[in-house]
Design a protein around this motif. Structure first.
Motif, short mmCIF file in Angstrom:
data_model
loop_
_atom_site.label_atom_id
_atom_site.label_comp_id
_atom_site.label_asym_id
_atom_site.label_seq_id
_atom_site.Cartn_x
_atom_site.Cartn_y
_atom_site.Cartn_z
N ASP A 109 -1.37 2.51 12.97
CA ASP A 109 -2.01 3.33 11.93
C ASP A 109 -3.52 3.09 11.95
O ASP A 109 -4.19 3.19 10.93
N SER B 44 0.84 -1.20 0.00
CA SER B 44 0.00 0.00 0.00
C SER B 44 0.87 1.25 0.00
O SER B 44 2.03 1.20 0.40
N GLY C 193 -0.80 -3.85 4.79
CA GLY C 193 0.55 -4.25 5.17
C GLY C 193 1.71 -3.35 4.76
O GLY C 193 2.86 -3.77 4.82
N GLY C 194 1.42 -2.10 4.37
CA GLY C 194 2.51 -1.20 3.95
C GLY C 194 3.56 -0.98 5.04
O GLY C 194 4.77 -1.02 4.79
N ASP D 167 -8.29 -7.31 18.22
CA ASP D 167 -8.52 -5.87 18.42
C ASP D 167 -7.22 -5.22 18.87
O ASP D 167 -6.63 -5.63 19.88
N GLY D 168 -6.80 -4.20 18.16
CA GLY D 168 -5.56 -3.50 18.49
C GLY D 168 -5.57 -2.84 19.86
O GLY D 168 -4.51 -2.50 20.40
N ASP E 271 -4.69 -7.01 12.95
CA ASP E 271 -5.77 -6.39 12.17
C ASP E 271 -6.78 -7.48 11.82
O ASP E 271 -6.39 -8.60 11.49
N1 SAM Z 1 -0.74 0.88 7.91
C1 SAM Z 1 -1.54 0.08 6.99
C2 SAM Z 1 -0.73 -0.18 5.77
O1 SAM Z 1 0.39 0.30 5.67
O2 SAM Z 1 -1.19 -0.91 4.88
C3 SAM Z 1 -2.86 0.76 6.67
C4 SAM Z 1 -3.75 0.81 7.84
S1 SAM Z 1 -5.36 1.37 7.49
C5 SAM Z 1 -5.17 3.07 7.33
C6 SAM Z 1 -6.16 1.22 9.02
C7 SAM Z 1 -6.36 -0.21 9.49
O3 SAM Z 1 -6.70 -0.16 10.87
C8 SAM Z 1 -7.48 -0.96 8.80
O4 SAM Z 1 -6.96 -2.12 8.15
C9 SAM Z 1 -8.43 -1.37 9.93
O5 SAM Z 1 -8.93 -2.70 9.79
C10 SAM Z 1 -7.51 -1.29 11.13
N2 SAM Z 1 -8.18 -1.09 12.43
C11 SAM Z 1 -9.06 -0.12 12.79
N3 SAM Z 1 -9.45 -0.30 14.06
C12 SAM Z 1 -8.78 -1.39 14.51
C13 SAM Z 1 -8.74 -2.08 15.76
N4 SAM Z 1 -9.48 -1.68 16.81
N5 SAM Z 1 -7.97 -3.17 15.87
C14 SAM Z 1 -7.19 -3.59 14.83
N6 SAM Z 1 -7.19 -2.97 13.63
C15 SAM Z 1 -7.98 -1.89 13.47
#
Ligand code: SAM
Length: 355
Positions: free
Chosen positions: A276, A186, A223-224, A260-261, A240
């Motif tokens: 992120d 990404s 996964g970026g 859950d993060g 995630d």
């Molecule tokens: N950093 C990622 C990359 O480089 O590809 C992009 C991340 S994207 C902007 C945000 C991600 O946060 C989404 O895939 C979403 O599923 C995840 N997310 C949002 N709330 C979350 C939580 N409570 N627990 C785990 N993941 C979460």
């Protein structure tokens, strides 16, 4: 060059008000009081102090690291207006007479109205450097000399200014030219890359991102960010509920946890936490402080997604919450927050334990 009277700041278009509020707050903390001139969506603003001597003295100590929403900063003089399109160099060289520089950035705000000037800025750099060299106004690479910033705000008006070499962004306009690797899952990969080159020296990067270290990536899909860390040799736990890119899912360096993060914790402390997740910034700030306070990680890079309004205030609240929690936990720390070029409506922070 004419007497410098203002700080000239480049910012993300639409963030002029946030940048102005933050600059004024930092200046006031240093005892420098003044006002900003900013127009919405122009990508730049100027801060003038009531006392120009105080401004110049403060600028000597100022680092771009303190200015969350500024991509670039310089101490600027009066605009050079009505530059003839067939000979812009003449009046510019005349204005620079007598002041040698160690480097030159020709810049322009990154906004709708000034984007066409980016080409002019690029094309103007070499002839300006050559003419300055001929006149003894340029000694490239001399670290004791200031760097010239020449900021075109339209095709016939440029604002001359200067910064110390280590003070401003090491890229013209504060825009790092990063290439997206073909196998990166990404574009977010560029965001983490920019954070790493902004917050770490090359030496720190070699030491802190290498084989054998472990990282947790919260909100990792697709996964970026995980890809960046894997490329540097780290073992990554990617948290995630969404799917990771196939290449990463198959990598022995990645463990994907669909959790859950906000509740996930590693079994043993890790060097790095990156995050992120798209969530309320204050929730993310509290989580980051908690990981550091409990010793679950030594350092973290995270994104704070900003609300539509009162963005500067939201960042201040997050910063204060982190500071309060870590002071209470008696954890010495260092924190930097910047809106990076690859950030959109967000800022990126680097927080690390000092013990
Ligand atoms: N950093 C990622 C990359 O480089 O590809 C992009 C991340 S994207 C902007 C945000 C991600 O946060 C989404 O895939 C979403 O599923 C995840 N997310 C949002 N709330 C979350 C939580 N409570 N627990 C785990 N993941 C979460």
């Amino acid at each position: 060059m004419s007497t410098e009277t203002q700080l000239l700041l480049l910012t993300r278009a639409g963030y002029e008000g946030d940048c102005a509020a933050q600059v004024q707050a930092v200046a006031a903390e240093a005892g420098v009081h003044g006002f900003c001139k900013a127009k919405p969506d122009t990508g730049y603003l100027a801060f003038s102090a009531h006392d120009p001597h105080a401004l110049a003295a403060w600028f000597e100590t100022l680092s771009l690291d303190e200015l969350i929403f500024a991509r670039q900063v310089n101490l600027a003089g009066e605009p050079l207006a009505d530059l003839p399109p067939d000979n812009r160099l003449g009046p510019i060289l005349a204005a620079l007479e007598g002041q040698p520089f160690g480097g030159v950035y020709v810049e322009t705000p990154d906004a709708e109205a000034t984007r066409p000037l980016m080409r002019l800025a690029r094309q103007f750099t070499r002839p300006l450097e050559q003419s300055m060299r001929k006149r003894g106004l340029l000694e490239p690479g001399n670290p004791d000399l200031p760097r010239l910033h020449l900021t075109f705000i339209d095709s016939t008006t440029a604002i001359p200014g200067w910064s110390h070499p280590a003070q401003a962004a090491p890229w013209p306009m504060g825009i790092p030219r990063l290439k997206m690797a073909r196998d990166a899952p990404s574009r977010s990969a560029l965001k983490l890359e920019e954070a790493l080159i902004t917050f770490l020296s090359p030496d720190e990067r070699r030491k802190l991102l290498r084989d054998g270290l472990e990282a947790v990536d919260l909100g990792a899909a697709p996964g970026g960010w995980t890809w960046q860390l894997v490329r540097d040799g780290l073992m990554v736990t990617a948290v995630d509920n969404g799917p990771m890119a196939e290449s990463l899912a198959a990598s022995h360096q990645v463990e994907h946890r669909r959790e859950d993060g906000f509740t996930f914790r590693p079994e043993r402390p890790v060097e790095w936490l990156v995050c992120d997740m798209v969530e309320k910034p204050i929730r993310v700030a509290a989580l980051m402080a908690d990981w550091l306070a409990r010793g679950d990680c030594r350092r973290t890079i995270f994104n704070l997604k900003l609300p539509m309004k009162k963005r500067q205030q939201a960042v201040t609240e997050c910063r204060e919450l982190i500071e309060d929690r870590l002071v209470e936990a008696e954890v010495p720390f260092e924190m930097a927050i910047r809106q990076l070029y690859h950030d959109r409506d967000e800022v990126t922070a680097y927080l690390r334990r000092l013990s």
